[in-house]
Write an enzyme that holds these catalytic residues in place. Structure first.
Site: not given
Lengths: 595, 595
Positions: A438-439
């Site tokens: 998620e980054g």
């Protein structure tokens, strides 16, 4: 195995995140104190009794791929039926789509418990939550009606399909194609990797939300659209129909979260996977960001959750394991290791980091609730800005901290920590994905600098610094070593934070390499200081409430003191790593061949 | 896969650790510059070509137990024959027992390479080295003659048997019994756990050195004796005879170093394992400490070694992986990630931590050589004291750093770092044992405080601080941002170090809990500052040598600047964690039931 810290959670919800005020906002009627406590106790029961016991089992027996099918770890499918039957997938979602419509602040401890109990399992609902959010925000009414109730009921689950082999952090490089068929549908062709719960046998259908490009789309991130591609096509009556052309060609062999299948999905090998567009063409990234922001916050909660679980595990061992006499000579016999000062330092730091990360995340959830429910538009905007500032910090800092906490968890166990059967090592392995997916932390830090600090000229950051200043003043009015330490190091921390913000604002244009070299230190500094601020608020509240339960509130003050002395001073070190950077010096200037 | 950093090693050996002076001491005649370079190149060849390729293989195919026998991972036995045939087991051991008698400073880079190439493999020679040291120091001449040449030739290997289920860090709790048989031999009965390479099929015999108690021994650590218990009894002619009564009943399933078998050894189930005493009864712990000090230094080198390997791996990926455009707008196309500032920060910090830990360890090795070879007795004592002060720091700090460095190594790879096939995760798993075995970091820190700081009233620590002061002054005479940063933060670091030493000296008696709560922070602070001192000395040497090779020496200065700004400021945070502790406050005072 896992005992949900309900009292700690309620303390944070009420004293730091403003549960009572949020319950008093429009739409908060159902969040009565009795309901909230009942929800937390039910969640704790499910997580403690059903999900936590499957965690080690899932690690020993990972989900496995067999000719395109993926079988979840033993017991997972049944546990998932328990989970959805209890209505847990819908806690935060609107009642009109069969959800419970409770505030995010109430849903957040449930998310924490779920992830403490079983991180691999929790990823499936986490991704489904993201899909629901994206559909609710950008989907048509027909799409909402068709998909959301089934996702909430757990008949179906959801996924996010962003990454491709050449497109990891850089979504501009997405190549998956979507060709319009003239009937409102599209055919998708491409390969997506790292798709969490991208294939499994726990639900009858899987709703993939997929980033792809239409034929005439512009280059880069402005040419990406978002599509719904169900594993089984959905009939007019809402039932699952023919198998769609999306195949799971393999799953990954990973360091941790082994029960959670990480799929490679192949779209369109047999003529094209049928998909429908969500919202407008070329606005896919914007919609995906809705999903990602929800997911990023949730991954931050995973950091809190696994830290809590690792703490509980280490504490249990420290209270049982007898080894060596105390250094102060208070016993001639060997004692349990919780009596040894270094073990206390480790346990105290684990707990301080966990409580601070929890407090910051819950406070952020409260901001989100106010941003949605406050009747005043200006207040909503203000709370939304604070929430958005905090999301990359909750995601980045809580997860980076969880590496440290789970590593302490291994260390407290000594040699036994390295033996897989003990279970401490699993948390250390599982946690390692959190600062990546998620980054990555660097991507969170870019967001914190670009969208959250530069865009408003540092307004939110400075407003938070001013609030911290007020708390420092309140601390000064209290007596005792704990308050003195907190006042001293929180003031240092605030100064370091302001100095970092000033450096970012002053240098972003003229020396972007220097600013971005300090991006992760800036994010970590913000986490350390804002987490410390919450711990300071916690100790002030604890002091006020002390007569009600000196032991419980005394422990809050002791933990805050540990944070003040062991964690907050890191702000000074992080500041040095930010404000000294110059793009033409050191490793930034070093020629590539000298690395 | 692994490319030994020979030039970096030689730079440290010559410019920081004093190779030329050591070669000029009595007994150093063989350490000519040509010989040293030749040794390093030969070691690099063996490690790069033979051992490094087996590393991932050993992780995928751990050593395995089969009815009391342990089979090493594929290829390991053959590689071990290469290793001993090259004479590598004897590099640092005396020529009179078939060793090469080279200085420890020359042996140390060989140990580093071996561990960079294959940590699991390297543990077998590491433990054999320890057994040789113990035999040479405490064994009778007959014992030396019987065992040492065979250990050096690799016909046999050695082990250390300390730990028992109830006796981990606390050796006072050792229960294994040794009953004298009246013929000079003893029969041993007991269970030893966590015995590295305690059973295997790479050599014809295994020489176990075992801690045990004789029948009338006093309680605690003063009643422990050290015994030689070979797997096969040794005949009068030196050949291996009957199988002794020691059995490997299982090996552990571990987080990392999976190729290295960690054995549970059962002594005496069939009437008693025959052993012979080393030295005198009840002096076993003292002898074992000889072995442990050698092994602790070597484990510190393992920290350096795995850090170097993780750095090389991450760097290789960063130079290949193309992702995202540069933040400074210097290219419209995506670039290799080594160009992104945060990746540079991570790589720079990995490298800075690795080079500093290497420099400190090699400098310590140089002190050990001077302690053995300096013709002046007072000088020998001085160097021995410095070496002994540094050993727990080399062990504790280098290994704790290796957790951070290998974690960065995963992070640089992004999502690929979490996939086991990539290989970065193995280093992260393997490294996790390093701060635990041969004495946890807390045990090292107890040693640093008790034996190394309090016993001499802080004399060695203060002398080192004075030396650092001289280096700070030298830095002040240089121009440029790198020197300015180093001068500033090394001065802060020195101040923090002195403040910590003063706190330890002032409070050890009146508030031991407070002092020992800060023991690990003190060890880490000493590591950060002494490592920084070596980096400062490196940059001064590099500045002097700059005209010979501006690229190489410029990189040394850039790396030192990164250390000054990203690592050294941690001293300030660590100091706060030491000097604020009070035994009646915070987590030290918290009742056990409130944890």
């Amino acid at each position: 195995m896992y005992d949900a810290p309900i009292r700690d959670m309620l303390f944070v919800m009420k004293e730091l995140a403003g549960l009572d005020e949020i319950a008093a906002l429009p739409g908060g009627e159902d969040a009565t104190p009795e309901t909230v406590e009942a929800v937390l106790h039910e969640a704790a029961k499910l997580c403690g009794e059903v999900l936590a016991p499957l965690n080690a089992e899932g690690d020993r027996h990972p989900s496995h791929w067999d000719d395109g099918e993926v079988h979840a770890s033993p017991g997972f499918a049944e546990a998932f039926r328990h989970y959805v039957a209890g209505g847990w997938q819908g806690v935060q979602h609107p009642q009109e789509y069969e959800g419970q419509g409770l505030p995010k602040l109430v849903g957040t401890p449930c998310v924490e418990m779920l992830n403490s109990a079983n991180l691999s399992f929790a990823l499936c609902p986490l991704l489904t939550d993201g899909a629901i959010e994206a559909l609710l925000t950008a989907g048509s009414e027909a799409q909402k009606q068709r998909y959301v109730p089934k996702l909430i009921s757990g008949e179906w689950t959801g996924t996010m399909n962003l990454t491709e082999p050449q497109a990891g952090s850089d979504l501009a490089a997405v190549r998956t194609r979507a060709e319009p068929q003239g009937d409102g549908t599209y055919k998708l062709f491409g390969t997506k990797i790292f798709i969490t719960w991208g294939e499994h046998d726990m639900a009858e259908n899987i709703v993939h939300l997929v980033l792809a490009r239409t034929p005439d789309a512009p280059e880069g991130v402005k040419g990406i659209s978002l599509f719904i591609v169900p594993k089984f096509l959905v009939n007019a009556d809402g039932s699952s129909g023919a198998r769609n052309d999306v195949q799971c060609v393999s799953i990954e062999h990973k360091l941790g979260i082994k029960a959670s299948p990480t799929a490679v999905l192949q779209y369109g090998d047999q003529g094209g996977a049928i998909g429908e567009l969500i919202g407008e063409e070329n606005r896919g990234l914007e919609y995906m960001f809705i999903m990602m922001n929800a997911a990023r916050f949730a991954v931050g909660m995973q950091g809190v959750a696994i830290s809590e679980r690792a703490y509980q595990k280490a504490l249990g061992y420290a209270k049982e394991r007898v080894q060596s006499r105390p250094v102060d000579g208070s016993s001639k016999a060997a004692v349990t290791i919780v009596h040894h000062p270094d073990v206390r330092r480790m346990l105290g730091t684990m707990r301080a980091l966990t409580e601070a990360a929890r407090a910051l995340a819950y406070a952020a959830a409260g901001e989100s609730d106010r941003a949605h429910r406050d009747p005043d538009a200006a207040a909503r905007a203000r709370h939304q800005a604070v929430y958005e500032y905090l999301v990359p910090i909750v995601k980045g800092w809580s997860t980076e901290s969880s590496i440290e906490v789970t590593s302490f968890g291994v260390q407290v166990h000594g040699g036994m920590g390295f033996i897989e059967e003990t279970g401490a090592a699993q948390f250390y392995r599982d946690a390692r994905i959190l600062p990546i997916y998620e980054g990555t932390t660097a991507i969170q830090a870019n967001d914190l600098i670009g969208r959250k600090t530069l865009r408003d000229g540092g307004a939110v950051a400075k407003a938070l610094a001013a609030e911290i200043g007020k708390t420092v003043a309140e601390l000064g009015a209290q007596d005792g070593g704990a308050f003195k330490s907190m006042a001293k190091y929180l003031a240092f921390g605030r100064g370091a934070f302001e100095s970092a913000v000033d450096f970012v604002l002053a240098n972003a244009k003229r020396d972007p390499n220097a600013v971005f070299a300090g991006s992760v230190p800036y994010l970590m500094l913000a986490g350390v200081v804002l987490g410390g601020w919450q711990m300071a608020r916690a100790m002030l509240a604890a002091q006020r409430l002390m007569p009600h339960d000196p032991a419980f509130y005394g422990a809050k003050i002791a933990t805050a003191q540990c944070y003040a002395e062991q964690v907050l001073p890191r702000a000074l070190a992080l500041e040095a790593g930010i404000v000294n950077a110059k793009g033409d010096e050191g490793v930034l200037a070093l020629p590539e061949d000298q690395f």
